[in-house]
Design an enzyme around this catalytic site. Structure first.
Site, PDB file in Angstrom:
ATOM      1  N   GLU A 204       0.847  -1.197   0.000  1.00 47.02           N
ATOM      2  CA  GLU A 204       0.000   0.000   0.000  1.00 47.02           C
ATOM      3  C   GLU A 204       0.879   1.243   0.000  1.00 47.02           C
ATOM      4  O   GLU A 204       1.895   1.297   0.699  1.00 47.02           O
ATOM      5  CB  GLU A 204      -0.923   0.018   1.220  1.00 47.02           C
ATOM      6  N   GLU A 341     -14.772   6.822   7.434  1.00 48.65           N
ATOM      7  CA  GLU A 341     -14.058   5.836   6.628  1.00 48.65           C
ATOM      8  C   GLU A 341     -14.991   4.675   6.288  1.00 48.65           C
ATOM      9  O   GLU A 341     -15.428   3.946   7.182  1.00 48.65           O
ATOM     10  CB  GLU A 341     -12.830   5.309   7.371  1.00 48.65           C
TER      11      GLU A 341
END
Length: 452
Positions: A204, A341
């Site tokens: 990531e 989120e």
């Protein structure tokens, strides 16, 4: 309506672009856009055609792009967003370089083409602006690195056996990520973190949040750059949600905020969670609509192999101020950084459609003054079915077929995407599900052929 030209406010930007083209000896311009699935397309022209490019005069055949135009209305044009101009660092040589623009698609009369996913997101941004809001999005896209064969085709062999936050020598992707970082930085990205993820071969790289359109442009660019740089190392980068059974899949967690009059509309220092009424309403809108938009945020048959218990991906519809087993969580930072989120989306999603429908779903809660249910701070993954029922925790769709059916039944898909994209998308996903549903898979042959 005539073709759209550069506005007076962008004249200065255009002059800067011309100066860069001259200084860097840019010879070729790639005009990029995405199809209905978010797959990047481009046509390449010479830098001498910049004036025609900027005036939206570059035409292409829309009938050859998935989800776009019928053959009898196939002429479409590309209108570049000058803010997306970037020199491609891997093309730079002595006296030579290439650059790109991301483009919106227009009709021959200069109006925005309704089938362009970028234009879909623009409409959501306009609807939010009418209510006084700007939308901020910070996506987190995970990916896997597989070894490629001598022809550059992906193998099933993962690049490394590292784990979460592990350094070299176990993290063999460190050098690859460094080159990706350098390329993205040269193209204007602000990189915040880079690390090995939980699963073997999984990585990531986090980049700074932006306005919704900029975030979708960045996500599209990021996926392209990751794949391009990986290929230079003899690797194949994939944003497939669940490429390997038995280990974590890849997500695209979407952090989203609303701003009003320059202030974060989700922050209230006097609330127990320091969340505003607007934030709670936005959460309620997401929870209400998520089953109806999962087909967009989780668009593949493979997406639902990730959304199962045991691998950190949320499959239960609940929210929490911190609990990572919930579909929605609120990261710890407050003030201007207050955000919601959403953890179910995966990186195979078309970012333009995904961010549009997530924003619209949350705004639906704000407009209707919906009330969010109580947060769930228990570990939902290890909760009994009876306990989940007691708390009223529902499930996300279990497969693409169920997700598409829910997408058709709900209102949010048609409202956000518009009739053209909605109908094309439903047809595409039904075909995908039927193809999978009727195929005979290796698992079936292995399990049943010798037994029956």
């Amino acid at each position: 309506m005539s073709k759209t030209f550069v506005s007076s406010t962008q004249t200065g930007l255009l002059e800067q672009i011309k100066e860069t083209i001259q200084q860097k000896n840019v010879e070729l311009l790639h005009l990029q856009f995405v199809d209905i699935e978010g797959i990047l397309k481009h046509v390449t022209v010479t830098a001498e055609q910049l004036d025609d490019v900027v005036e939206g005069k570059i035409m292409f055949d829309g009938s050859s792009i998935k989800g776009f135009s019928p053959i009898n209305r196939s002429d479409l044009y590309l209108l570049p967003d000058l803010n997306t101009f970037a020199v491609l660092p891997w093309t730079v040589e002595e006296g030579y370089a290439e650059a790109r623009f991301l483009c919106s698609v227009t009709n021959p009369d200069g109006t925005l083409f309704e089938g362009d996913p970028r234009n879909v997101l623009k409409k959501t941004i306009e609807r939010a602006a009418e209510k006084g809001y700007t939308i901020s999005v910070g996506p987190e896209l995970e990916f896997f690195l597989f070894k490629a064969d001598e022809n550059g085709n992906p193998t099933l062999e993962l690049h490394d056996g590292g784990g979460y936050f592990e350094p070299s020598p176990k993290d063999l992707g460190e050098r690859v990520r460094l080159e990706i970082y350098r390329a993205l930085k040269a193209m204007g990205f602000t990189i915040e973190a880079s690390h090995h993820e939980v699963a073997e071969g999984q990585h990531e790289i986090n980049f700074k949040y932006a306005d919704a359109l900029g975030a979708a442009d960045n996500a599209t660019t990021y996926k392209w750059v990751v794949k391009t740089i990986a290929s230079k190392f003899g690797l194949h980068a994939t944003f497939m949600p669940k490429p390997v059974f038995g280990i974590n899949g890849s997500g695209m967690h979407v952090n989203i905020s609303l701003f009003k009059d320059g202030e974060n509309a989700f922050f209230d220092p006097n609330d127990a969670n320091q969340l505003s009424e607007t934030a709670y309403q936005f959460i309620a809108g997401l929870l209400k609509n998520v089953k109806h938009f999962a087909a967009v945020t989780n668009p593949l048959v493979n997406s639902y192999k990730r959304l199962v218990p045991g691998y950190e991906a949320p499959c239960y519809i609940a929210w929490s101020a911190s609990n990572r087993s919930a579909l929605i969580r609120i990261p710890a930072k407050r003030g201007v950084a207050t955000r919601v989120e959403l953890r179910c989306p995966d990186p195979s999603a078309n970012p333009y459609l995904a961010y549009a429908i997530i924003a619209d779903a949350g705004l639906d809660g704000v407009e209707k003054g919906l009330t969010a249910p109580a947060p769930v701070d228990e570990d939902i993954f290890h909760m009994s079915e009876e306990r989940r029922a007691e708390l009223g925790i529902d499930n996300l769709p279990e497969n693409l077929g169920a997700a598409v059916a829910a997408f058709e039944e709900g209102e949010i898909g048609r409202t956000t995407l518009g009739e053209h994209v909605f109908n094309e998308y439903v047809a595409l996903k039904k075909e995908e599900w039927n193809s999978y549903r009727t195929a005979v898979h290796a698992w079936e042959v292995e399990r049943y052929q010798g037994k029956f």
